[in-house]
Design a protein around this motif. Structure first.
Motif, PDB file in Angstrom:
ATOM      1  N   SER A   1       1.712  -9.694   3.501  1.00 26.39           N
ATOM      2  CA  SER A   1       0.315  -9.258   3.531  1.00 26.39           C
ATOM      3  C   SER A   1       0.056  -8.075   4.443  1.00 26.39           C
ATOM      4  CB  SER A   1      -0.574 -10.429   3.959  1.00 26.39           C
ATOM      5  OG  SER A   1      -0.178 -10.922   5.236  1.00 26.39           O
ATOM      6  N   ASP A   2       1.000  -7.746   5.317  1.00 23.21           N
ATOM      7  CA  ASP A   2       0.798  -6.639   6.258  1.00 23.21           C
ATOM      8  C   ASP A   2       0.623  -5.336   5.467  1.00 23.21           C
ATOM      9  OD1 ASP A   2       1.645  -4.316   7.957  1.00 23.21           O
ATOM     10  OD2 ASP A   2       1.891  -5.879   9.470  1.00 23.21           O
ATOM     11  N   PRO A   3      -0.529  -4.649   5.611  1.00 26.81           N
ATOM     12  CA  PRO A   3      -0.785  -3.445   4.796  1.00 26.81           C
ATOM     13  C   PRO A   3       0.259  -2.355   4.963  1.00 26.81           C
ATOM     14  CG  PRO A   3      -2.797  -4.206   5.882  1.00 26.81           C
ATOM     15  CD  PRO A   3      -1.669  -4.998   6.467  1.00 26.81           C
TER      16      PRO A   3
ATOM     17  N   GLN B   1       7.745 -11.856   6.888  1.00 27.41           N
ATOM     18  CA  GLN B   1       7.406 -10.615   6.197  1.00 27.41           C
ATOM     19  C   GLN B   1       8.428  -9.523   6.486  1.00 27.41           C
ATOM     20  OE1 GLN B   1       3.152  -9.463   5.952  1.00 27.41           O
ATOM     21  NE2 GLN B   1       2.774 -11.199   7.325  1.00 27.41           N
TER      22      GLN B   1
ATOM     23  N   CYS C   1       7.163  -4.984  11.999  1.00 23.80           N
ATOM     24  CA  CYS C   1       6.287  -6.116  11.699  1.00 23.80           C
ATOM     25  C   CYS C   1       6.729  -7.329  12.508  1.00 23.80           C
ATOM     26  CB  CYS C   1       6.326  -6.430  10.205  1.00 23.80           C
ATOM     27  SG  CYS C   1       5.329  -7.862   9.732  1.00 23.80           S
TER      28      CYS C   1
ATOM     29  N   ASP D   1       5.765 -10.409  12.186  1.00 25.64           N
ATOM     30  CA  ASP D   1       5.890 -11.636  11.398  1.00 25.64           C
ATOM     31  C   ASP D   1       7.315 -11.715  10.859  1.00 25.64           C
ATOM     32  OD1 ASP D   1       5.853 -13.131   8.669  1.00 25.64           O
ATOM     33  OD2 ASP D   1       3.996 -13.778   9.647  1.00 25.64           O
TER      34      ASP D   1
ATOM     35  N   ARG E   1       3.401  -3.392   3.082  1.00 27.33           N
ATOM     36  CA  ARG E   1       3.208  -3.281   1.629  1.00 27.33           C
ATOM     37  C   ARG E   1       3.271  -1.828   1.181  1.00 27.33           C
ATOM     38  NH1 ARG E   1       1.800  -7.819  -0.973  1.00 27.33           N
ATOM     39  NH2 ARG E   1       1.178  -6.573  -2.777  1.00 27.33           N
TER      40      ARG E   1
ATOM     41  N   THR F   1       5.291  -9.666  -3.596  1.00 33.14           N
ATOM     42  CA  THR F   1       4.626 -10.953  -3.451  1.00 33.14           C
ATOM     43  C   THR F   1       3.480 -10.891  -2.439  1.00 33.14           C
ATOM     44  OG1 THR F   1       4.908 -13.263  -2.761  1.00 33.14           O
ATOM     45  CG2 THR F   1       6.345 -11.639  -1.725  1.00 33.14           C
ATOM     46  N   ASP F   2       2.463 -11.702  -2.669  1.00 28.38           N
ATOM     47  CA  ASP F   2       1.326 -11.768  -1.758  1.00 28.38           C
ATOM     48  C   ASP F   2       1.695 -12.389  -0.418  1.00 28.38           C
ATOM     49  OD1 ASP F   2      -0.284 -10.632  -3.668  1.00 28.38           O
ATOM     50  OD2 ASP F   2      -1.094 -12.541  -4.400  1.00 28.38           O
ATOM     51  N   ARG F   3       2.870 -13.007  -0.343  1.00 26.78           N
ATOM     52  CA  ARG F   3       3.291 -13.592   0.940  1.00 26.78           C
ATOM     53  C   ARG F   3       3.544 -12.513   1.982  1.00 26.78           C
ATOM     54  NH1 ARG F   3       7.878 -18.056   0.327  1.00 26.78           N
ATOM     55  NH2 ARG F   3       7.175 -18.456   2.480  1.00 26.78           N
TER      56      ARG F   3
END
Length: 598
Positions: free
Chosen positions: A246-248, A191, A186, A188, A251, A242-244
């Motif tokens: 967001s990368d599917p 994340q 990832c 980000d 997750r 957490t929703d912070r």
């Protein structure tokens, strides 16, 4: 290959170092015999012996090979640096710079099989000293960096990013790492770090080693943990991410690890709220950790005391990357439990053809190719600049690393990294040389003159500050009031803008570290009172410097000098924003490197 055979392989290679080097050179020259550089530029005419190689192939720098590299990057598929059966398939973007931007280091398809052979020797060596590693996992903080594509369609990315994306890395045994591959890949930074930490906490009892490529990266992970423990504990408590993040793909990967665990959540909360200075936090969160695995040589040595603080004194093995560069892997630490300040790497002679350029007593390297010393003929105690000939077409290429020979293992030299040949400042993967620094200071000083014609920058020096995480550059300025020095510089935050102006002038490696990776903090200018640099000169002369030959060092490292400067600081200013950087800045549309002010 089992452990006994791998250790035997090390002994075989190092015992026959010179013979192995002769074979490696012949292999490289044979596979690249039809390349334009060897055949036409050097006139080697297919010869594969050392004598012809030494007589006809000159020692070169990146700038010498840049025209050939640029042609490949722009799409020329003729055999330029490598033979037709081994074309360049990608470029590794080096953390060293040329003209302010990353170098493009050619790589061929079988590159990682060679690198992997050396990497595969690490675990057998460590197993001699640390038993039980196969019974647990490694918590390693690995991150990819943004890459780009050359105009000719070849990928250009760091060697580690390429490794993490390769099939070789993704074939690691299940459970070898606590971090899911999706989290590592990832781009980000938040994340990726959050997911790797969360998965590491959920598997805390399995962790037997904790590491990152560089010591600064490991400390950044601990700093991240100390800033985000409340959210991490909440996620562990509820078993939801957490929703912070967001990368599917991240997750989905974390969902395979994360389960509700109120007991662990409360433990994390206790650590976060009660352990204010973080002392021993690594050993308590991951109680089965046997050692830290991270590079602490060269500029990373400054982080050892902080690592000891956070780990509770766990051993540090400077082993994860062995001794490697963008050009090739070079050596391995055969004494992994030694003190970090005593780390030496045994050069493995089967990785590339390796020569050494002697460094004289002034710290400068000689320039004549005939002065190059073969691997088996170096002298203990001498310093040399590393020169390599690689399977990917670099011939007698000056890497820029200065090494000191500390001894031999069998017939193979053991070396200690001393410094980059021209680097002044470095926090992590960035390498800022004196020319980079001078260019940045000049640009900021010009802004100061334009915006405040009563004040000019009289002199400067610099250092890296690692008291905070991430570390950052500190530039000491002495200002001279040439006209109306009473005019305020604070009303429009001029000195803060000077900090940002310096950052805009830094090379793209620095700017990427600031913008995309967050591995370097905002640049700081510390203004010192008038007369400080005169006192600095007096101090140097009182300690043996020649007053006639003394010049202000552009980097200071001695604690008494740093204390003198800091005691004279009258104001401190930080860059107020991020400098400009995008992945496209690695190369422009023609494949040529941009200027530092782009």
């Amino acid at each position: 290959m089992d452990t006994e055979k791998q250790l035997g392989f090390i002994e075989e290679m190092t015992s026959n170092a010179d013979d192995v080097q002769e074979r490696v050179l012949a292999e490289i020259l044979t596979r690249n015999a039809d390349a334009e550089y060897l055949a036409t530029k050097c006139g080697l005419a297919g010869a594969t012996d050392r004598g012809s190689f030494r007589a006809k192939v000159p020692m070169v720098t990146y700038e010498d090979l840049a025209p050939y590299i640029r042609r490949i990057a722009n799409g020329d598929r003729s055999p330029i640096l490598t033979g037709p059966e081994h074309p360049v398939t990608e470029f590794f973007t080096s953390s060293g710079t040329s003209g302010g931007e990353r170098k493009l280091i050619p790589a061929v398809e079988d590159e990682f099989s060679r690198r992997g052979q050396l990497g595969g020797l690490v675990k057998p060596v460590i197993n001699q000293y640390v038993p039980g590693l196969d019974e647990g996992s490694g918590l390693y903080f690995h991150f990819v960096k943004s890459g780009t594509t050359t105009p000719g369609g070849l990928p250009a990315q760091t060697v580690l990013t390429s490794l993490y994306k390769s099939g070789f890395f993704q074939k690691l045994p299940p459970g070898a790492l606590t971090s899911p591959v999706a989290a590592i890949l990832c781009e980000d930074a938040f994340q990726s770090m959050y997911a790797q930490l969360l998965c590491g906490l959920c598997q805390r009892r399995r962790v037997v080693r904790v590491g990152a490529v560089f010591a600064s990266g490991l400390l950044r992970a601990i700093g991240f943990l100390r800033h985000n423990w409340e959210q991490l504990a909440a996620d562990v408590d509820s078993g939801t991410l957490t929703d912070r993040v967001s990368d599917p793909s991240v997750r989905e990967a974390v969902a395979g690890v994360l389960r509700p665990d109120p007991e662990l959540a409360n433990f994390i909360r206790d650590e976060g709220s009660n352990n204010r200075d973080g002392a021993g936090i690594i050993a308590r969160l991951w109680p089965n950790t046997k050692y830290l695995d991270t590079v602490v040589t060269g500029s990373m040595a400054q982080y050892v005391p902080t690592l000891n603080h956070y780990s509770g004194g766990l051993p540090i093995i400077s082993m994860i990357m062995m001794y490697a560069s963008s050009e090739c892997n070079i050596g391995i630490n055969l004494r992994p439990m030694c003190n970090p300040s005593e780390v030496s790497y045994t050069i493995m002679p089967n990785t590339a053809y390796i020569e050494f350029l002697p460094v004289d007593s002034t710290g400068d390297a000689t320039t004549a190719s005939q002065q190059l010393v073969e691997l088996a003929n170096v002298e203990v105690g001498r310093e040399y600049e590393l020169v390599v000939t690689t399977y990917a077409g670099l011939c007698r290429y000056r890497v820029g690393d200065v090494l000191r020979v500390t001894g031999f293992h069998n017939a193979a030299p053991q070396v200690r990294f001393v410094r980059r040949s021209s680097v002044v400042l470095s926090i992590e993967s960035d390498k800022t040389d004196e020319a980079d620094l001078q260019r940045a200071v000049d640009r900021a000083a010009a802004l100061l003159r334009r915006r405040h014609d009563g004040v000019t920058m009289l002199d400067y020096t610099s250092r890296t500050c690692t008291e905070t995480i991430p570390g950052h550059y500190v530039i000491y300025w002495e200002l001279l009031a040439v006209e109306d020095g009473s005019k305020s510089m604070d009303g429009d935050d001029l000195l803060e803008q000077c900090c940002l102006e310096m950052e805009e002038a830094m090379n793209s490696v620095y700017r990427q570290s600031r913008v995309a990776d967050g591995s370097i903090g905002p640049l700081e200018i510390r203004v010192v009172r008038p007369g400080t640099f005169e006192e600095l000169t007096d101090y140097a002369v009182s300690h043996g410097a020649s007053i006639g030959q003394y010049k202000v060092p552009r980097r200071v490292t001695a604690p008494p000098v740093i204390q003198l400067l800091d005691s004279h600081v009258v104001s401190s200013h930080f860059s107020p924003a991020l400098p400009h950087w995008t992945p496209a800045q690695m190369l422009n549309s023609s494949g040529e490197k941009r200027s530092a002010s782009a």
